[in-house]
Design a protein around this motif. Structure first.
Motif, PDB file in Angstrom:
ATOM      1  N   THR A  66       0.826  -1.215   0.000  1.00 48.55           N
ATOM      2  CA  THR A  66       0.000   0.000   0.000  1.00 48.55           C
ATOM      3  C   THR A  66       0.849   1.249   0.000  1.00 48.55           C
ATOM      4  O   THR A  66       0.581   2.206  -0.724  1.00 48.55           O
ATOM      5  CB  THR A  66      -0.931  -0.001   1.228  1.00 48.55           C
ATOM      6  OG1 THR A  66      -1.817  -1.116   1.150  1.00 48.55           O
ATOM      7  CG2 THR A  66      -1.752   1.276   1.289  1.00 48.55           C
ATOM      8  N   SER A 186      -4.211  -3.899   9.586  1.00 44.55           N
ATOM      9  CA  SER A 186      -4.566  -3.528   8.211  1.00 44.55           C
ATOM     10  C   SER A 186      -4.178  -2.073   7.960  1.00 44.55           C
ATOM     11  O   SER A 186      -5.009  -1.165   8.022  1.00 44.55           O
ATOM     12  CB  SER A 186      -6.066  -3.724   7.971  1.00 44.55           C
ATOM     13  OG  SER A 186      -6.400  -3.390   6.635  1.00 44.55           O
ATOM     14  N   ARG A 188      -3.611  -0.453   5.419  1.00 42.79           N
ATOM     15  CA  ARG A 188      -4.217   0.248   4.282  1.00 42.79           C
ATOM     16  C   ARG A 188      -5.288   1.221   4.762  1.00 42.79           C
ATOM     17  O   ARG A 188      -5.773   2.033   3.985  1.00 42.79           O
ATOM     18  CB  ARG A 188      -4.837  -0.750   3.303  1.00 42.79           C
ATOM     19  CG  ARG A 188      -5.913  -1.609   3.932  1.00 42.79           C
ATOM     20  CD  ARG A 188      -6.524  -2.584   2.928  1.00 42.79           C
ATOM     21  NE  ARG A 188      -7.382  -1.892   1.991  1.00 42.79           N
ATOM     22  CZ  ARG A 188      -8.687  -1.654   2.191  1.00 42.79           C
ATOM     23  NH1 ARG A 188      -9.274  -2.036   3.317  1.00 42.79           N
ATOM     24  NH2 ARG A 188      -9.397  -1.028   1.289  1.00 42.79           N
ATOM     25  N   GLY A 192      -2.556   4.176   5.908  1.00 38.93           N
ATOM     26  CA  GLY A 192      -2.578   4.569   4.501  1.00 38.93           C
ATOM     27  C   GLY A 192      -3.173   5.947   4.293  1.00 38.93           C
ATOM     28  O   GLY A 192      -2.689   6.736   3.482  1.00 38.93           O
TER      29      GLY A 192
END
Length: 268
Positions: A66, A186, A188, A192
């Motif tokens: 990512t 996670s 992302r 992210g």
């Protein structure tokens, strides 16, 4: 690493769609505040980037997964937005361009590959390498920063954990600590989002400092579709007070808003 800590929420599969969305959004609210704390770090890096880019330097992003994709996106948006050459801001990611769509196994674990990916661009001391890694421990990024720094390039990074190996490898680290993700690990998600916000801040402020914005307008944008052509015509009409037809003729002749306005002012 806080990015690997357990989520503040559990039994996600038992939540209603409404509760999932509300709770994700609640976590997302924390991201801009984490970015705000890092503004002094961002400012220090941007100031150094601008100095070098005014001497002909380039901005190079390196990352994996990512993080790498976000760097590629930011780099790819600079030419159409600001009319700069395609090799002025460069996005490189572990596994190459194919990894943008499909993950390449173990590509991020090669500490030598990032510098090999940079080498064809013939890097020099005016260039900047920014490593992007939510975890702060990606070998591809660490190795790339270490070798870039040894070669005399300016180095920075965007990480989402404090005191990471990536931060230690960079002269100007940016640490945006967003805490545990809604789905544990996670990155992302909040990480992210934080990286995207910081990349927006870096590239936008750099391009403004390089004179690629006039007032608040993208005067060097590439006119690659009807929407942008319409926007450009309106900008020219507003700036120099000509008709739509005259604005379109000027854009056709000179290729962008800056050229249309400057050449019109020189001849009138």
């Amino acid at each position: 690493m806080t990015t690997e800590n357990a989520s503040h929420y559990d039994h996600l599969e038992q939540m209603s769609v409404h509760d999932l969305l509300v709770n994700i959004n609640q976590e997302d609210h924390t991201v801009p505040f984490a970015v705000e704390k890092a503004i002094p770090q961002i400012e220090a890096l941007v100031n150094e980037i601008v100095k070098r880019m005014k001497l002909g330097g380039r901005l190079i992003y390196i990352g994996a997964g990512t993080s790498g994709r976000l760097g590629v996106v930011d780099a790819s948006e600079c030419p159409p937005t600001y009319g700069v050459p395609f090799d002025l801001v460069i996005g490189l990611m572990a596994g190459g361009d194919g990894a943008i769509r499909k993950a390449v196994e173990f590509a991020e674990d090669d500490a030598e590959q990032a510098w090999k990916d940079i080498a064809p661009y013939e890097p020099n001391a005016n260039d900047t390498v920014i490593g992007i890694a939510a975890s702060g421990r990606t070998p591809y990024v660490i190795g790339g920063l270490q070798q870039a720094r040894a070669a005399g390039l300016l180095t920075g990074c965007i990480v989402c954990n404090a005191g990471s190996a990536v931060a230690r490898a960079a002269e100007f680290p940016i640490e945006v600590v967003v805490g545990p993700e809604f789905v544990t690990g996670s990155t992302r998600m909040k990480a992210g989002t934080a990286q995207k916000l910081v990349l927006n801040m870096i590239s936008t402020s750099v391009m403004i400092q390089l004179g690629r914005v006039k007032g608040n307008k993208m005067v060097d944008m590439q006119l690659t579709n009807i929407k942008l052509q319409d926007r450009a015509a309106k900008m020219v009409m507003s700036e120099i007070g000509v008709s739509r037809q005259e604005a379109e003729a000027l854009l056709e002749k000179y290729g962008n808003v800056r050229g249309a306005i400057e050449n019109y002012n020189q001849t009138n």
